[in-house]
Scaffold this active site. Structure first.
Site, mmCIF file in Angstrom:
data_model
loop_
_atom_site.group_PDB
_atom_site.id
_atom_site.type_symbol
_atom_site.label_atom_id
_atom_site.label_comp_id
_atom_site.label_asym_id
_atom_site.label_seq_id
_atom_site.Cartn_x
_atom_site.Cartn_y
_atom_site.Cartn_z
ATOM 1 N N ARG A 275 25.000 -8.303 -12.333
ATOM 2 C CA ARG A 275 24.765 -8.972 -11.044
ATOM 3 C C ARG A 275 25.988 -8.822 -10.124
ATOM 4 O O ARG A 275 25.861 -8.776 -8.905
ATOM 5 C CB ARG A 275 24.414 -10.456 -11.249
ATOM 6 C CG ARG A 275 24.243 -11.222 -9.931
ATOM 7 C CD ARG A 275 23.424 -12.498 -10.083
ATOM 8 N NE ARG A 275 23.899 -13.360 -11.147
ATOM 9 C CZ ARG A 275 25.032 -14.075 -11.100
ATOM 10 N NH1 ARG A 275 25.809 -14.025 -10.047
ATOM 11 N NH2 ARG A 275 25.385 -14.831 -12.132
ATOM 12 N N TYR B 262 5.418 -2.694 10.037
ATOM 13 C CA TYR B 262 4.855 -3.052 8.736
ATOM 14 C C TYR B 262 4.514 -4.542 8.697
ATOM 15 O O TYR B 262 5.359 -5.393 8.981
ATOM 16 C CB TYR B 262 5.860 -2.685 7.646
ATOM 17 C CG TYR B 262 5.425 -3.039 6.255
ATOM 18 C CD1 TYR B 262 4.186 -2.616 5.777
ATOM 19 C CD2 TYR B 262 6.228 -3.778 5.410
ATOM 20 C CE1 TYR B 262 3.773 -2.938 4.497
ATOM 21 C CE2 TYR B 262 5.829 -4.099 4.124
ATOM 22 C CZ TYR B 262 4.598 -3.677 3.672
ATOM 23 O OH TYR B 262 4.198 -3.998 2.411
ATOM 24 N N ASP C 10 14.214 0.038 10.442
ATOM 25 C CA ASP C 10 13.525 0.383 9.205
ATOM 26 C C ASP C 10 13.116 1.844 9.327
ATOM 27 O O ASP C 10 12.251 2.189 10.138
ATOM 28 C CB ASP C 10 12.310 -0.542 9.041
ATOM 29 C CG ASP C 10 11.511 -0.267 7.772
ATOM 30 O OD1 ASP C 10 11.610 0.864 7.233
ATOM 31 O OD2 ASP C 10 10.771 -1.166 7.335
ATOM 32 N N LYS D 11 9.276 3.998 -1.568
ATOM 33 C CA LYS D 11 8.430 5.030 -0.962
ATOM 34 C C LYS D 11 9.014 6.425 -1.187
ATOM 35 O O LYS D 11 9.064 6.887 -2.294
ATOM 36 C CB LYS D 11 8.232 4.694 0.518
ATOM 37 C CG LYS D 11 7.924 3.209 0.791
ATOM 38 C CD LYS D 11 6.574 2.775 0.245
ATOM 39 C CE LYS D 11 6.329 1.268 0.320
ATOM 40 N NZ LYS D 11 6.582 0.619 1.592
#
Ligand SMILES: *Cc1c(COP(=O)(O)O)cnc(C)c1O
Length: 393
Positions: free
Chosen positions: A55, A109, A181, A206
């Site tokens: 982390r 989106y 984006d 993607k």
């Protein structure tokens, strides 16, 4: 030391010896925690000097971050477990106050749209969806003086291509953080930072991954902008796991050659769809009749990408759903960026979380089908689409 079986089960073979051999490609570093033979090194590692706890700092996520920053042409990058998690981290970092404003592309989106809208509602900030291709928008941004502007390089699903240079100039004037984006073109075809984006968002789920086997998201920008996001991530815990990071980096290795092929195939399929009598309109930034074709030539100089969309004459949702059931080679899957061609009914999938009024304002009609063009032979894909359109009529 001879170990009893329970001890051996836990400790035998647990010490990875350091080696000077450099692997050609990274391994998957699954160990979530490490130890040091000296306590000083352990102490420093807890501030990120070494890989002590995933982390805080993880090998595979860091390698992917280095690669994405290099692709985007930015100083730094932070990886997250999904595109949405990346956007959420960016929103959190703005510490929005009541009455401040956020501007978002009105035809972007749907899930990003819904996330930003609900985030603004929680913070009592004003939410302003605007068309990024409307010539009045830069002046509107200056008037609103928003904290944050979120655009898409090529919008999902309508493939409009805003002039980012112009919007970036308005954001600078207004003192707004300009976030872009750039998931649809990917950094192989378009570097949003070179067009004035302060922060570039990718859903690596993607094209960067490219094979639909890992989710992820990245935020790229200057060291000054990305460092606080990484610091917050240590506390918030939204890290990209080693398997996902490894798979995504593996996809990145072939991203430019894949994007070149996806672009070529999409152009061919757009031409073939244009000739079909049932097709009312084909939307592809590479077509001369695309409303922002001239801008697209500047924004996407090495290829117009693998995304296209088309509207079926007079079709409603029922006919579009039949189309999804009639494709044979293409898959009716609500994502994009795969080696396989994916088709989707935009209004019920990517724009699902928008209200019917919001969809209407964006111009997302019920007869719109979005296609993520794969690496199959483009004529085979075109024939499959054409037979499915005919069969659904
Ligand atoms: C899919 C997508 C996202 C969200 O990414 P996830 O990885 O699914 O969270 C954001 N923006 C665009 C343009 C997308 O297509």
């Amino acid at each position: 030391m001879t170990m009893k079986v329970k001890t051996a089960a836990v400790h035998a073979g647990d010490r990875v010896e350091p080696s000077r051999a450099v692997p050609l490609q990274a391994s998957i570093h699954t160990a979530s925690v490490a130890y040091f033979d000296d306590a000083g090194a352990l102490d420093a590692s807890l501030d990120g000097a070494d890989y002590v706890y995933t982390r805080i700092r993880g090998q595979n996520a860091q390698l992917l971050e280095e690669a994405v920053a290099a692709l985007e042409g930015t100083e730094d990058c932070a990886a997250f477990p999904s595109g949405q998690a990346a956007l959420k981290a960016l929103l959190e970092a703005q510490k929005l106050q009541e009455g401040e404003r956020v501007v978002i592309a009105n035809d972007g989106y749907g899930a990003s749209f819904a996330l930003v809208k609900s985030f603004c509602a929680e913070r009592k900030a004003a939410f302003h969806p605007l068309s990024m291709t409307d010539p009045g928008t830069p002046a509107m941004i200056q008037r609103l003086a928003p904290r944050l502007v979120l655009a898409e390089s090529v919008t999902n699903p309508l493939l409009s291509v805003p002039d980012l240079d112009v919007i970036a100039a308005a954001c600078r004037e207004a003192g707004a953080l300009f976030t872009v984006d750039a998931t649809f073109p990917s950094p192989a075809l378009h570097r949003a930072a070179e067009h004035g984006a302060d922060v570039v968002l990718q859903s690596t789920t993607k094209w960067l991954n490219g094979h639909s086997d890992a989710m992820g998201g990245t935020l790229s920008g200057s060291r000054e902008r990305i460092a606080p996001l990484k610091a917050a991530r240590i506390l918030h815990g939204a890290i990209l796991g080693p398997f996902e990071a490894w798979l995504t980096l593996r996809g990145v290795r072939t991203l430019p050659v894949r994007m070149a092929a996806h672009s070529q195939h999409a152009a061919r399929i757009a031409d073939r769809l244009k000739a079909a009598p049932r097709v009312e309109r084909v939307i592809y930034p590479g077509l001369p009749e695309h409303p922002q074709h001239a801008v697209a030539r500047r924004m996407l100089p090495s290829g117009f990408g693998g995304m296209l969309a088309f509207e079926v004459k007079g079709a409603g949702r029922a006919e579009c759903f039949r189309f999804l059931e009639k494709v044979k080679l293409c898959k009716p899957a609500p994502s994009l960026g795969d080696v396989c061609t994916l088709v989707m009914h935009a209004a019920s999938a990517s724009a699902r979380r928008m209200t019917p009024e919001e969809r209407a304002a964006a111009g997302i009609r019920e007869n719109l089908i979005r296609v993520s063009v794969g690496l199959e032979d483009p004529d085979d894909v075109a024939e499959d689409l054409l037979q499915a359109i005919a069969a659904a009529a």
